[in-house]
Design an enzyme around this catalytic site. Structure first.
Site, PDB file in Angstrom:
ATOM      1  N   ARG A  97      37.819  49.473  37.859  1.00 10.10           N
ATOM      2  CA  ARG A  97      38.682  48.372  38.310  1.00 10.10           C
ATOM      3  C   ARG A  97      39.158  47.513  37.137  1.00 10.10           C
ATOM      4  O   ARG A  97      39.247  46.295  37.219  1.00 10.10           O
ATOM      5  CB  ARG A  97      37.969  47.492  39.341  1.00 10.10           C
ATOM      6  CG  ARG A  97      37.501  48.207  40.578  1.00 10.10           C
ATOM      7  CD  ARG A  97      38.663  48.836  41.357  1.00 10.10           C
ATOM      8  NE  ARG A  97      38.131  49.564  42.502  1.00 10.10           N
ATOM      9  CZ  ARG A  97      37.757  50.839  42.464  1.00 10.10           C
ATOM     10  NH1 ARG A  97      37.908  51.535  41.351  1.00 10.10           N
ATOM     11  NH2 ARG A  97      37.276  51.435  43.540  1.00 10.10           N
TER      12      ARG A  97
ATOM     13  N   SER B 295      39.064  44.131  49.067  1.00 11.39           N
ATOM     14  CA  SER B 295      37.724  43.779  48.591  1.00 11.39           C
ATOM     15  C   SER B 295      37.825  42.638  47.578  1.00 11.39           C
ATOM     16  O   SER B 295      38.526  42.767  46.576  1.00 11.39           O
ATOM     17  CB  SER B 295      37.054  44.991  47.941  1.00 11.39           C
ATOM     18  OG  SER B 295      36.887  46.027  48.885  1.00 11.39           O
TER      19      SER B 295
ATOM     20  N   GLU C  42      37.615  40.572  42.292  1.00  5.92           N
ATOM     21  CA  GLU C  42      38.571  41.654  42.046  1.00  5.92           C
ATOM     22  C   GLU C  42      40.005  41.134  41.939  1.00  5.92           C
ATOM     23  O   GLU C  42      40.739  41.517  41.032  1.00  5.92           O
ATOM     24  CB  GLU C  42      38.460  42.718  43.138  1.00  5.92           C
ATOM     25  CG  GLU C  42      39.281  43.952  42.848  1.00  5.92           C
ATOM     26  CD  GLU C  42      38.894  45.147  43.667  1.00  5.92           C
ATOM     27  OE1 GLU C  42      39.771  46.005  43.908  1.00  5.92           O
ATOM     28  OE2 GLU C  42      37.727  45.253  44.085  1.00  5.92           O
TER      29      GLU C  42
END
EC number: 1.3.1.98
Length: 335
Positions: free
Chosen positions: A160, A238, A329
């Site tokens: 990520r 998320s 995130e």
């Protein structure tokens, strides 16, 4: 190129928070995108480049400068390679690959946002991530004031993460090239929940369309497919990444997966739930989704400050109970 001055960031983001924009510039192709960025830089106006707005917590104060809204579209095919404009809807691209019998991103179905954002975050889900298929990212380098093409090594992809994310604002993505695999079947399925849903063993493949439909079904069940009529999809997906910790620091009872470097990846959703923030936990106009504790959702009238304060409470609770630090995130934009 279109210009407007009557738009709020809340209107352009899936979380629905964010104040007024001084000047919104909507661009339709890469040439217009570069011109808009150069214009803002040369005039000294603050610049925010926005695609689908699905991974952004926009500031309540709004943006006292230019917001460039990327709406470039188009897919060029060269054999098994696709070069896609930054503003092209991501899920439309995934659907195109399935329809055209190209495997490699089928498990990334249903993720909201634009294609140009995917290399920045190294978007991933259900055992796939875009770094596995990206061969080139064409960008405008604001530091060098020139266009250039980054290969995967130069992108420095990680979980990520990427160089584009770690150097925020420098690189404006213009288009992304993906190398895919021809055929009617998916790449080997590596995610247990997806394998169970399809009815295959880990490492087996399945028809591309079946994988896509299974992923969409799983995501809809968690409120993770953008739908204006679904309050649980009013989120950034998320909100926390799965933390990676040394194997000796694994949390008892928490689902975990080994990483190539000998560490373990912990389930952020499990940590959030067991720190006291289960599904449907609310605080004012923000809270966890009623269907997935890892998604934070907002209601009309919510503010970014309210949302980030709630997220900070979760981070503090997980750290206190388990000694694990969660990382956000989505990007929290600062005015």
């Amino acid at each position: 190129m279109q210009e407007r001055r009557d738009v709020r960031l809340a209107d352009l983001t899936t979380l629905g928070v964010g104040g007024p924009i001084e000047r919104l510039v909507e661009v339709a192709d890469a040439e217009e995108l570069v011109a808009a960025v150069r214009d803002a830089d040369e005039s000294g106006r603050p610049l925010l480049v926005l695609g689908g707005g699905s991974n952004v917590v926009a500031p309540d104060e709004g943006w006292a400068g230019d917001v460039v809204l990327v709406r470039s579209r188009g897919i060029r095919r060269d054999g098994d390679e696709l070069t896609v404009q930054a503003g092209h809807d991501w899920d439309e691209l995934v659907a195109f690959t399935v329809e055209n019998r190209l495997a490699g991103i089928e498990a990334l179905s249903g993720i909201p946002g634009s294609t140009g954002a995917t290399p920045i975050q190294n978007v991933g889900a259900y055992g796939q991530e875009v770094a596995q298929t990206i061969t080139a990212v064409r960008v405008y380098d604001r530091a060098e004031k020139s266009e250039r093409t980054l290969d995967p090594a130069e992108c420095e992809f990680a979980y990520r993460d990427s160089r584009l994310k770690r150097d925020p604002g420098r690189f404006v993505v213009l288009e992304v090239t993906f190398a895919l695999h021809p055929g009617t079947r998916s790449r080997p399925v590596s995610y247990a929940e997806l394998a169970r849903t399809i009815g295959v063993e880990i490492g087996e493949s399945a028809p591309l369309a079946e994988v896509r439909e299974a992923v969409l079904r799983l995501r809809r069940g968690k409120g993770m497919v953008w739908d204006p009529a679904d309050p649980d999809s009013r989120s950034a997906g998320s909100f926390f990444t799965n933390p990676i910790v040394p194997a000796e620091h694994a949390v008892e009872g928490c689902p975990s997966w080994p990483t190539p470097d000998g560490q373990v990846k912990l389930s952020a959703a499990w940590l959030v739930q067991h720190a006291g923030f289960g599904r449907g936990t609310r605080a004012g106009k923000v809270g966890t989704s009623s269907r997935h504790s890892l998604a934070l959702t907002t209601e009309d009238g919510a503010t970014a400050a309210e949302l980030l304060a709630f997220a900070d409470r979760i981070v503090a609770a997980v750290r206190e109970k388990f000694g694990v630090s969660l990382e956000r995130e989505p990007t929290a934009v600062r005015p």
